[in-house]
Design an enzyme around this catalytic site. Structure first.
Site, short mmCIF file in Angstrom:
data_model
loop_
_atom_site.label_atom_id
_atom_site.label_comp_id
_atom_site.label_asym_id
_atom_site.label_seq_id
_atom_site.Cartn_x
_atom_site.Cartn_y
_atom_site.Cartn_z
N SER A 141 16.73 0.67 -31.61
CA SER A 141 16.93 2.07 -31.21
C SER A 141 15.67 2.68 -30.66
CB SER A 141 17.43 2.89 -32.40
OG SER A 141 16.43 2.96 -33.41
N LYS A 186 5.95 -0.85 -36.38
CA LYS A 186 6.69 -1.95 -35.76
C LYS A 186 5.82 -2.88 -34.92
CE LYS A 186 11.14 -1.19 -36.86
NZ LYS A 186 12.03 -2.22 -37.44
#
Length: 328
Positions: free
Chosen positions: A87, A62
């Site tokens: 999340s 990410k």
């Protein structure tokens, strides 16, 4: 290649975008290692290359997309700050990228997100706003906060800059090991899968690209097969990074155009693969991180005498909660 519903020149992300992202990320994102396992090679009768994004900054792929996105903001946007919803892994990535670039960050996060991801996000300097995923739409909450605070939203996957950044993982893999016959990539919202598929189809045109989801969060697989966007609501899977409700407006057409097939794996297969990689390969991987490997090692996806790339997407495990993996 699968049938696609829009002309290539209308697709939102190109290989040139990935190349630009790779240049932008030099010196900021890590070039993660590629690992092999003789045990896996014998089991699959193939050459398998694991691209270990669990060794990326913040412990997942990410960071690539988050940093690429933040680097392209205008000066005014940087000064106001950014907002995202996640999340955990994208949250950490945005928080660290913001810290490195001097941009304030705010994250809308479900209250039941893994504690290790909450703590890391806060540790990188982000403000966290918690919500109940069973009661609140994170997109609506994020939009309201962005309007109130005049913040720029950086989505976790449905953003051209994010997709291009994530695709640099496969770009690096193929540049290092050469052309592949098969590339397996986990799928939540489709950002990593889309970006990696673009890289694979450009650098290794004969490579078959397969996305992998949990059986209990199979919205992308159903969307792929029906060519109609499908949804899933709060799926009960230990792969928390794949609990996204649907593919994005950008990632859905990219998946249809570049991805050859979708596969799903059971919770038991996810656990077995995670334990195998902990015990035999000696690397820490999280449940979402092993989805692609699980499809191969469980036999859900089979290939003989092939060169296979597997994206290991992350390694953020909360070891205080490891008991849950044994009790399922």
């Amino acid at each position: 290649m699968s049938t696609h519903f829009c002309a290539q020149n209308l697709l939102p992300v190109s290989f040139a975008d990935l190349e630009s992202a790779a240049k932008r990320l030099q010196g900021k994102a890590f070039k993660t290692p590629v690992m092999t396992s003789e045990t896996v090679n014998k089991q699959t009768n193939s050459q398998v290359f694991f691209k270990c994004e669990n060794f990326q900054r913040t412990g997942s792929f990410k960071f690539r997309g988050a940093c690429n996105a933040l680097m392209q903001l205008s000066e005014a946007e940087k000064q106001r700050g950014v907002l995202t919803f996640s999340s955990g892994n994208h949250a950490q990535a945005i928080a660290l990228a913001g810290k490195l670039l001097g941009i304030s960050t705010t994250v809308v996060m479900p209250a039941d997100a893994p504690k290790v991801k909450q703590e890391a996000t806060r540790g990188y300097g982000a403000e966290i706003i918690f919500y109940d995923r069973a009661q609140v739409s994170r997109e609506k909450l994020t939009s309201r906060i962005a309007e109130e605070r005049h913040l720029t939203i950086i989505p976790p996957y449905d953003d051209t800059r994010v997709i291009a950044g994530q695709g640099t993982a496969a770009l690096e893999l193929i540049a290092e090991v050469g052309e592949l016959d098969l590339l397996l990539v986990c799928c939540g919202g489709g950002g990593l899968l889309s970006g990696c598929a673009i890289a694979a189809k450009t650098l290794s045109p004969k490579c078959k690209v397969i996305g992998v989801e949990p059986e209990q969060a199979d919205d992308a697989a159903r969307s792929f097969r029906t060519k109609t966007l499908q949804t899933v609501s709060n799926p009960d899977t230990i792969a928390d990074g794949a609990r996204t409700p649907y593919l994005g407006k950008l990632t859905f057409p990219l998946v249809l155009h570049y991805v050859d097939d979708m596969a799903t794996v059971s919770e038991a297969e996810i656990r077995r693969t995670m334990f195998f990689m902990w015990e035999r390969m000696k690397i820490v991987v999280e449940p979402t991180g092993v989805l692609a490997a699980a499809a191969l090692l469980s036999g859900v996806v089979q290939a003989e005498n092939a060169r296979i790339g597997v994206i290991v997407s992350g390694g953020n495990v909360d070891f205080r909660e490891v008991y849950q993996f044994f009790s399922l």
